[in-house]
Scaffold this motif. Structure first.
Motif, PDB file in Angstrom:
ATOM      1  N   TYR A 277       0.839  -1.203   0.000  1.00  0.00           N
ATOM      2  CA  TYR A 277       0.000   0.000   0.000  1.00  0.00           C
ATOM      3  C   TYR A 277       0.878   1.258   0.000  1.00  0.00           C
ATOM      4  CZ  TYR A 277      -4.357  -2.569   0.951  1.00  0.00           C
ATOM      5  OH  TYR A 277      -5.448  -3.390   0.863  1.00  0.00           O
ATOM      6  N   ALA A 278       1.902   1.256   0.839  1.00  0.00           N
ATOM      7  CA  ALA A 278       2.792   2.423   0.920  1.00  0.00           C
ATOM      8  C   ALA A 278       3.490   2.674  -0.420  1.00  0.00           C
ATOM      9  CB  ALA A 278       3.827   2.208   2.023  1.00  0.00           C
ATOM     10  N   HIS A 279       3.881   1.597  -1.077  1.00  0.00           N
ATOM     11  CA  HIS A 279       4.536   1.714  -2.385  1.00  0.00           C
ATOM     12  C   HIS A 279       3.620   2.411  -3.392  1.00  0.00           C
ATOM     13  CE1 HIS A 279       7.357   0.185  -5.542  1.00  0.00           C
ATOM     14  NE2 HIS A 279       6.266   0.333  -6.283  1.00  0.00           N
ATOM     15  N   GLU A 280       2.380   1.935  -3.485  1.00  0.00           N
ATOM     16  CA  GLU A 280       1.449   2.511  -4.469  1.00  0.00           C
ATOM     17  C   GLU A 280       1.035   3.934  -4.097  1.00  0.00           C
ATOM     18  OE1 GLU A 280       0.973   1.022  -7.301  1.00  0.00           O
ATOM     19  OE2 GLU A 280       2.214  -0.619  -6.561  1.00  0.00           O
ATOM     20  N   LEU A 281       0.912   4.207  -2.805  1.00  0.00           N
ATOM     21  CA  LEU A 281       0.566   5.571  -2.386  1.00  0.00           C
ATOM     22  C   LEU A 281       1.654   6.571  -2.784  1.00  0.00           C
ATOM     23  CD1 LEU A 281      -1.051   5.077   1.144  1.00  0.00           C
ATOM     24  CD2 LEU A 281      -2.137   6.073  -0.886  1.00  0.00           C
ATOM     25  N   THR A 282       2.894   6.134  -2.813  1.00  0.00           N
ATOM     26  CA  THR A 282       3.974   7.019  -3.271  1.00  0.00           C
ATOM     27  C   THR A 282       3.769   7.404  -4.733  1.00  0.00           C
ATOM     28  OG1 THR A 282       5.491   5.925  -1.743  1.00  0.00           O
ATOM     29  CG2 THR A 282       6.468   7.274  -3.468  1.00  0.00           C
TER      30      THR A 282
ATOM     31  N   HIS B  71      10.780   5.811 -11.000  1.00  0.00           N
ATOM     32  CA  HIS B  71       9.566   5.832 -10.173  1.00  0.00           C
ATOM     33  C   HIS B  71       9.619   4.740  -9.106  1.00  0.00           C
ATOM     34  CE1 HIS B  71       6.982   7.912 -13.514  1.00  0.00           C
ATOM     35  NE2 HIS B  71       7.857   8.725 -12.941  1.00  0.00           N
ATOM     36  N   GLU B  72      10.084   3.555  -9.497  1.00  0.00           N
ATOM     37  CA  GLU B  72      10.174   2.460  -8.533  1.00  0.00           C
ATOM     38  C   GLU B  72      11.241   2.739  -7.478  1.00  0.00           C
ATOM     39  OE1 GLU B  72       7.784   0.176  -8.557  1.00  0.00           O
ATOM     40  OE2 GLU B  72       7.104   1.435 -10.219  1.00  0.00           O
ATOM     41  N   PHE B  73      12.349   3.367  -7.891  1.00  0.00           N
ATOM     42  CA  PHE B  73      13.364   3.775  -6.912  1.00  0.00           C
ATOM     43  C   PHE B  73      12.749   4.701  -5.859  1.00  0.00           C
ATOM     44  CE2 PHE B  73      17.112   3.312 -10.097  1.00  0.00           C
ATOM     45  CZ  PHE B  73      17.133   1.946  -9.878  1.00  0.00           C
ATOM     46  N   LEU B  74      11.945   5.655  -6.329  1.00  0.00           N
ATOM     47  CA  LEU B  74      11.320   6.617  -5.425  1.00  0.00           C
ATOM     48  C   LEU B  74      10.341   5.934  -4.464  1.00  0.00           C
ATOM     49  CD1 LEU B  74      10.698   9.471  -8.015  1.00  0.00           C
ATOM     50  CD2 LEU B  74      12.093   9.690  -5.951  1.00  0.00           C
ATOM     51  N   ALA B  75       9.512   5.027  -5.009  1.00  0.00           N
ATOM     52  CA  ALA B  75       8.534   4.330  -4.166  1.00  0.00           C
ATOM     53  C   ALA B  75       9.235   3.399  -3.174  1.00  0.00           C
ATOM     54  CB  ALA B  75       7.560   3.546  -5.045  1.00  0.00           C
ATOM     55  N   ASP B  76      10.265   2.680  -3.644  1.00  0.00           N
ATOM     56  CA  ASP B  76      11.012   1.801  -2.738  1.00  0.00           C
ATOM     57  C   ASP B  76      11.683   2.604  -1.622  1.00  0.00           C
ATOM     58  OD1 ASP B  76      10.320  -0.337  -4.330  1.00  0.00           O
ATOM     59  OD2 ASP B  76      12.188  -0.351  -5.460  1.00  0.00           O
ATOM     60  N   GLU B  77      12.223   3.751  -1.971  1.00  0.00           N
ATOM     61  CA  GLU B  77      12.895   4.601  -0.983  1.00  0.00           C
ATOM     62  C   GLU B  77      11.942   5.016   0.130  1.00  0.00           C
ATOM     63  OE1 GLU B  77      15.534   8.762  -0.876  1.00  0.00           O
ATOM     64  OE2 GLU B  77      14.508   8.130  -2.723  1.00  0.00           O
TER      65      GLU B  77
END
Length: 446
Positions: free
Chosen positions: A159-164, A201-207
């Motif tokens: 959920y946190a990943h997608e909310l980013t 984008h995935e780097f940002l969400a993972d971070e």
């Protein structure tokens, strides 16, 4: 158009290579997102920017010469270019295919939003869909499997990943690059830009997930366990995009602020070099020593006199320049006349004549400032040539109809190639290609 595509592609490729070699490996993901988007804007803008730098060459003159210009003529060339028509037909068909695909996927997403249950979740909306899938995001909508949601099978990290993706509006980046891919379908560079943007984008969400939950090993295991689920839609941000060594390593990487600043500073020479190579144009301007002396003195009575062109009874105005004296027709009409010649191969109509920036006298002065008299030339004679004034004002297709010899024709062409872009000819307020003829009479000075 070809010039624009070439220059923009060179810039896009150079900036993308720099990104992969220097920036992608560093943990400064917000800056990298800005860099990728700015690279697109910069590469599309730079072909339209041209800065001319005049380089003045001083040359002493031993044998001044008088150049006489007869009235030039121009004619519009209407030509049927079947290859160009075929190119645009093929381009239009393929672009229409990609455009339909783009719209079709947008409609597929919007139909999912309308047809399924929606729930408010923080600053987003959950869309509960029946098909088995990993969570994915489009704008502020997070699509998740309905059964997994009610059975609480979706981890908080997901959920946190997608909310980013929602908070940082990553969908807009994807829509932009996908639109560019549709218009410039023939340019593969945009495919690599899209991959770079999505991975960022995935780097940002993972971070964000790692910063929030501080459990890197668990999150890495979670990603690997979800890696086999495919996602059919290409306009969305999704958890399963490129779970590769790059992404897993980025989670444990730490880039110091000093190192990040140094990497960012290296961008300055990159953009400067690109701007210089693409937008800076050096124009050579020759100026004789005699002309430098004339600049310092006021006009004398010998600088304006009456002369007559060979076989013509016209009033002529003499204008002193560098190594030549130019004699131009003193035409009463403000607009030069155009030929009204017709032929089956090249139909001609009356047009607005192309014009050198600053007018005809400025053109004569330009010729005089740059024309170098061949040392072998002893007699007098006429050089007659034609050239094409293109729709963008550039000169091309130089054809010599009459040559005086001793390299005079080549010298006239060399000078014309130095010319700044003309104001193009127009027919019904639309720029057209115009064939321009120019007779030049060269007389030795006495």
């Amino acid at each position: 158009m070809i010039d624009f595509l070439f220059k923009s592609s060179i810039s896009l490729l150079a900036l993308l290579i720099f990104y992969h070699l220097v920036l992608e490996k560093e943990k400064m993901n917000q800056f990298n997102r800005f860099y990728l988007l700015f690279s697109l804007i910069f590469s599309f803008a730079i072909p339209f920017i041209t800065i001319e730098i005049a380089t003045e060459i001083i040359k002493a003159v031993e044998n001044p010469t008088i150049i006489l210009f007869s009235q030039g003529s121009s004619q519009i060339i209407k030509e049927t270019n079947h290859s160009a028509h075929l190119f645009w037909i093929i381009y239009g068909i393929i672009a229409a295919f990609w455009c339909i695909r783009f719209i079709r996927n947008l409609l597929k997403i919007t139909s999912k939003i309308k047809a399924n249950t929606k729930l408010d979740y923080h600053n987003a909306k959950l869309v509960l869909i029946p098909e088995k899938t990993l969570p994915y995001t489009f704008l502020n909508y997070i699509f998740i499997n309905e059964t997994d949601y009610y059975n609480r099978n979706i981890e908080a990290e997901l959920y946190a990943h997608e909310l980013t993706h929602v908070r940082q509006i990553h969908t807009l980046d994807i829509l932009l690059i996908e639109f560019l891919k549709t218009i410039f379908w023939f340019n593969p560079i945009f495919i690599f830009y899209k991959k770079a943007i999505q991975l960022n984008h995935e780097f940002l969400a993972d971070e964000f997930v790692i910063r929030s939950y501080e459990n890197i090993p668990f999150y890495q295991s979670l990603l690997i366990s979800k890696a086999n689920v495919s996602l059919p839609l290409y306009l969305v941000s999704n958890l399963n995009f490129l779970v590769t060594k790059k992404r897993l390593l980025m989670m444990t990487k730490n880039t110091t602020q000093t190192k990040a600043i140094l990497k960012q500073i290296t961008l300055i020479p990159v953009f400067v070099v690109l701007f210089y190579c693409i937008s800076i144009k050096t124009v050579a301007m020759e100026e004789s020593s005699s002309h430098l002396i004339q600049k310092k003195s006021s006009l004398s009575k010998n600088q304006i006199k009456k002369e007559t062109l060979p076989n013509k009874k016209e009033s002529l105005q003499k204008v002193n320049t560098s190594n030549t004296s130019i004699v131009a027709n003193n035409i009463v009409s403000k607009k030069p006349t155009t030929d009204s010649i017709t032929s089956e191969e090249h139909p001609i109509t009356e047009i607005t004549q192309p014009e050198f920036p600053g007018g005809i006298l400025a053109f004569y002065k330009f010729i005089g400032n740059n024309f170098k008299v061949p040392s072998e030339l002893k007699g007098s004679g006429k050089v007659v040539l034609t050239f094409m004034v293109e729709k963008d004002g550039g000169l091309s297709e130089f054809v010599i109809l009459k040559d005086l010899g001793f390299g005079t024709a080549d010298e006239v062409i060399r000078v014309l190639k130095l010319s700044p872009k003309w104001i193009p000819g127009k027919e019904k307020n639309e720029a057209v290609r115009v064939k321009y003829s120019l007779p030049v009479q060269i007389e030795p000075s006495k």
